[in-house]
Motif scaffolding. Structure first.
Motif, PDB file in Angstrom:
ATOM      1  N   SER A 194       6.551 -11.514   3.939  1.00  8.89           N
ATOM      2  CA  SER A 194       5.517 -11.153   4.908  1.00  8.89           C
ATOM      3  C   SER A 194       6.135 -10.583   6.182  1.00  8.89           C
ATOM      4  O   SER A 194       5.433 -10.041   7.034  1.00  8.89           O
ATOM      5  CB  SER A 194       4.626 -12.358   5.221  1.00  8.89           C
ATOM      6  N   LYS A 195       7.471 -10.691   6.327  1.00 10.26           N
ATOM      7  CA  LYS A 195       8.142 -10.081   7.485  1.00 10.26           C
ATOM      8  C   LYS A 195       8.205  -8.562   7.379  1.00 10.26           C
ATOM      9  O   LYS A 195       8.426  -7.886   8.366  1.00 10.26           O
ATOM     10  CB  LYS A 195       9.560 -10.653   7.637  1.00 10.26           C
ATOM     11  N   LEU A 196       8.063  -8.044   6.151  1.00 14.62           N
ATOM     12  CA  LEU A 196       8.063  -6.583   5.961  1.00 14.62           C
ATOM     13  C   LEU A 196       6.697  -6.033   6.366  1.00 14.62           C
ATOM     14  O   LEU A 196       5.673  -6.658   6.087  1.00 14.62           O
ATOM     15  CB  LEU A 196       8.330  -6.238   4.490  1.00 14.62           C
ATOM     16  N   ASP A 197       6.668  -4.858   7.023  1.00 13.09           N
ATOM     17  CA  ASP A 197       5.341  -4.286   7.287  1.00 13.09           C
ATOM     18  C   ASP A 197       5.234  -2.899   6.677  1.00 13.09           C
ATOM     19  O   ASP A 197       4.586  -2.014   7.215  1.00 13.09           O
ATOM     20  CB  ASP A 197       4.982  -4.310   8.779  1.00 13.09           C
ATOM     21  N   ASP A 198       5.900  -2.724   5.552  1.00 11.50           N
ATOM     22  CA  ASP A 198       5.901  -1.461   4.831  1.00 11.50           C
ATOM     23  C   ASP A 198       4.813  -1.469   3.759  1.00 11.50           C
ATOM     24  O   ASP A 198       4.211  -2.500   3.495  1.00 11.50           O
ATOM     25  CB  ASP A 198       7.264  -1.302   4.145  1.00 11.50           C
ATOM     26  N   LYS A 199       4.555  -0.307   3.165  1.00 16.10           N
ATOM     27  CA  LYS A 199       3.641  -0.244   2.016  1.00 16.10           C
ATOM     28  C   LYS A 199       4.362   0.461   0.863  1.00 16.10           C
ATOM     29  O   LYS A 199       5.103   1.418   1.074  1.00 16.10           O
ATOM     30  CB  LYS A 199       2.358   0.538   2.362  1.00 16.10           C
ATOM     31  N   PHE A 200       4.143  -0.037  -0.345  1.00 15.57           N
ATOM     32  CA  PHE A 200       4.849   0.497  -1.513  1.00 15.57           C
ATOM     33  C   PHE A 200       3.867   0.882  -2.614  1.00 15.57           C
ATOM     34  O   PHE A 200       2.764   0.360  -2.696  1.00 15.57           O
ATOM     35  CB  PHE A 200       5.833  -0.549  -2.043  1.00 15.57           C
ATOM     36  N   ASP A 201       4.327   1.819  -3.478  1.00 16.31           N
ATOM     37  CA  ASP A 201       3.545   2.203  -4.658  1.00 16.31           C
ATOM     38  C   ASP A 201       3.868   1.289  -5.833  1.00 16.31           C
ATOM     39  O   ASP A 201       3.013   1.020  -6.675  1.00 16.31           O
ATOM     40  CB  ASP A 201       3.877   3.649  -5.082  1.00 16.31           C
ATOM     41  N   VAL A 202       5.133   0.901  -5.904  1.00 16.65           N
ATOM     42  CA  VAL A 202       5.591   0.089  -7.035  1.00 16.65           C
ATOM     43  C   VAL A 202       6.473  -1.033  -6.510  1.00 16.65           C
ATOM     44  O   VAL A 202       7.388  -0.794  -5.714  1.00 16.65           O
ATOM     45  CB  VAL A 202       6.411   0.947  -8.047  1.00 16.65           C
ATOM     46  N   LEU A 248       8.530   6.608 -11.636  1.00 15.67           N
ATOM     47  CA  LEU A 248       8.900   6.239 -10.261  1.00 15.67           C
ATOM     48  C   LEU A 248       9.069   7.475  -9.373  1.00 15.67           C
ATOM     49  O   LEU A 248       9.335   7.356  -8.178  1.00 15.67           O
ATOM     50  CB  LEU A 248      10.190   5.420 -10.272  1.00 15.67           C
ATOM     51  N   SER A 249       8.882   8.639  -9.969  1.00 17.99           N
ATOM     52  CA  SER A 249       9.109   9.900  -9.247  1.00 17.99           C
ATOM     53  C   SER A 249       8.179  10.024  -8.034  1.00 17.99           C
ATOM     54  O   SER A 249       6.958   9.917  -8.161  1.00 17.99           O
ATOM     55  CB  SER A 249       8.895  11.063 -10.218  1.00 17.99           C
ATOM     56  N   GLY A 250       8.778  10.218  -6.878  1.00 20.00           N
ATOM     57  CA  GLY A 250       8.004  10.388  -5.640  1.00 20.00           C
ATOM     58  C   GLY A 250       7.401   9.097  -5.107  1.00 20.00           C
ATOM     59  O   GLY A 250       6.654   9.110  -4.126  1.00 20.00           O
ATOM     60  N   LYS A 251       7.739   7.975  -5.727  1.00 24.07           N
ATOM     61  CA  LYS A 251       7.135   6.693  -5.333  1.00 24.07           C
ATOM     62  C   LYS A 251       7.992   5.927  -4.324  1.00 24.07           C
ATOM     63  O   LYS A 251       9.212   6.063  -4.292  1.00 24.07           O
ATOM     64  CB  LYS A 251       6.949   5.803  -6.584  1.00 24.07           C
ATOM     65  N   ARG A 252       7.317   5.094  -3.541  1.00 24.28           N
ATOM     66  CA  ARG A 252       8.004   4.138  -2.666  1.00 24.28           C
ATOM     67  C   ARG A 252       8.145   2.842  -3.452  1.00 24.28           C
ATOM     68  O   ARG A 252       7.141   2.250  -3.860  1.00 24.28           O
ATOM     69  CB  ARG A 252       7.204   3.906  -1.384  1.00 24.28           C
ATOM     70  N   VAL A 253       9.387   2.412  -3.650  1.00 19.38           N
ATOM     71  CA  VAL A 253       9.668   1.299  -4.560  1.00 19.38           C
ATOM     72  C   VAL A 253      10.356   0.147  -3.835  1.00 19.38           C
ATOM     73  O   VAL A 253      11.304   0.359  -3.071  1.00 19.38           O
ATOM     74  CB  VAL A 253      10.579   1.772  -5.733  1.00 19.38           C
TER      75      VAL A 253
END
Lengths: 245, 245
Positions: free
Chosen positions: A98-106, A40-45
């Motif tokens: 679907s209300k979130l408009d973020d992007k994640f790695d995990v 999870l290091s450096g990841k958007r979770v």
């Protein structure tokens, strides 16, 4: 989705159960779930159904660059927010991702997806929230454990124990949909889906299945709580990891 | 692998059962299996556990450029070879697929893989026989149907029917390995594998899962044989299609 965790009596019982170190979540679910995680290091979770934030805190301490937890229960989030740790918590149900408009790695979720009626929408929303190559790791109750269905107008045992062996009611295994279960004296609403429905929904939304696990109690768990020996060879939780192409 | 189909008494009983149009293979297994097939036109096709060649003849009539069927039973192959249709049949067990040095576009297998002990070797051999992008489509008995295991020194019911509902013995679901089942008065040896074992073995050998199906009896099947109505919502066969990367 039912919000049983904001039912006062249910929440008190639940806190009491989870407060004990010896429970199925800590001894059986967590070791398998954690074994399936990527770094999870450096990841958007994003953790869906984050509850009181256990996993979010783990992700933060593992070096994640950004951690968000969403849950429909204000009770749960008030516990989570009592820590001062830079984690973002949102009071959002799984139906409204679907209300979130973020992007994640995990994206992770532990024992929550069986509460959602529209699994197709849930997985579609998650696919939209993941970057290409991003990973989804989730656990839920195993299809053989949610399959039972009582006939109209009557109760029927969901499982039968004979001579130390356990039988599961599977007549309605392929009949996906709502199930009502007694837990902590409350009627908890869950949604049963068979294995093929779960896998094919992921594939349909562009996921490649990378691993499937079915729960067991390992030696350490049984040493801590001998009653889990009976869980050694029968499934109770299902775990899937998948990568978005 | 046990070669039960060359046991004279068993084979006679089996021929008698399969000779009837109304059986679970024709009404339940085949429609789902066929629905998962890619176009076979111009393809090189291998059918594993081809039996008396039903599927091979279908592949040939669908325009396949080359069709090979392998089976461990000489009884079965003698029926298959009685047709003059340009299909290549080999008396080869599933354990010995590595003896083939051909390459195929499509490999199929219907209700045979649960007879093989070393599933890892089987899938590895199949991966070697497939061209890149080639497809594997197979059916087998569903894990919940093969999970039962009697305690040492005693028999136990593999399923229990109560009030028209069916319970399956799942205490040993995660305990993969040999099972002995009575069928046509013979002791048939099968190998139980749970869902995660099957899926993860495919992934480990470079396959991408493209579809999973679990058996049900559709309206047409139930019209032809009302007793299959009880199979509508409980699983008996598992179907997987996968593509070799």
């Amino acid at each position: 989705m039912q919000n049983i965790y904001d039912n006062e009596h249910f929440f008190a019982e639940y806190e009491n159960m989870r407060g004990k170190e010896i429970n199925a979540n800590n001894l059986i679910e967590k070791p398998i779930f954690f074994s399936m995680l990527p770094s999870l290091s450096g990841k958007r979770v994003l953790d869906i159904g984050c509850g009181s934030g256990d996993f979010c805190r783990f992700a933060m301490s593992s070096g994640a660059s950004f951690v968000m937890g969403v849950d429909c229960s204000k009770n749960m989030l008030s516990v989570a927010k009592s820590y001062d740790d830079g984690i973002t918590y949102l009071n959002l149900s799984m139906e409204n991702l679907s209300k979130l408009d973020d992007k994640f790695d995990v994206i992770t979720s532990s024992l929550a997806f069986h509460y959602v009626e529209d699994f197709d929408k849930l997985i579609g929303d998650i696919a939209n929230l993941l970057k290409d190559g991003g990973e989804l790791i989730f656990s839920q109750e195993h299809p053989v454990a949610t399959a039972f269905k009582s006939p109209k107008g009557g109760e029927i045992d969901k499982k039968i124990d004979i001579k130390g062996k356990r039988y599961y009611l599977l007549s309605d295994y392929n009949n996906i949909g709502k199930r009502i279960v007694k837990w902590n004296d409350s009627g908890v609403i869950k949604y049963h889906r068979n294995f093929s429905c779960i896998i094919n929904t992921l594939i349909r939304h562009g996921f490649v299945i990378t691993s499937v696990m079915e729960s067991y109690a390992d030696e350490e768990a049984i040493k801590k709580e001998p009653k889990y020996a009976y869980q050694n060879d029968r499934p109770y939780f299902l775990f899937i990891s998948a990568k978005k192409l």
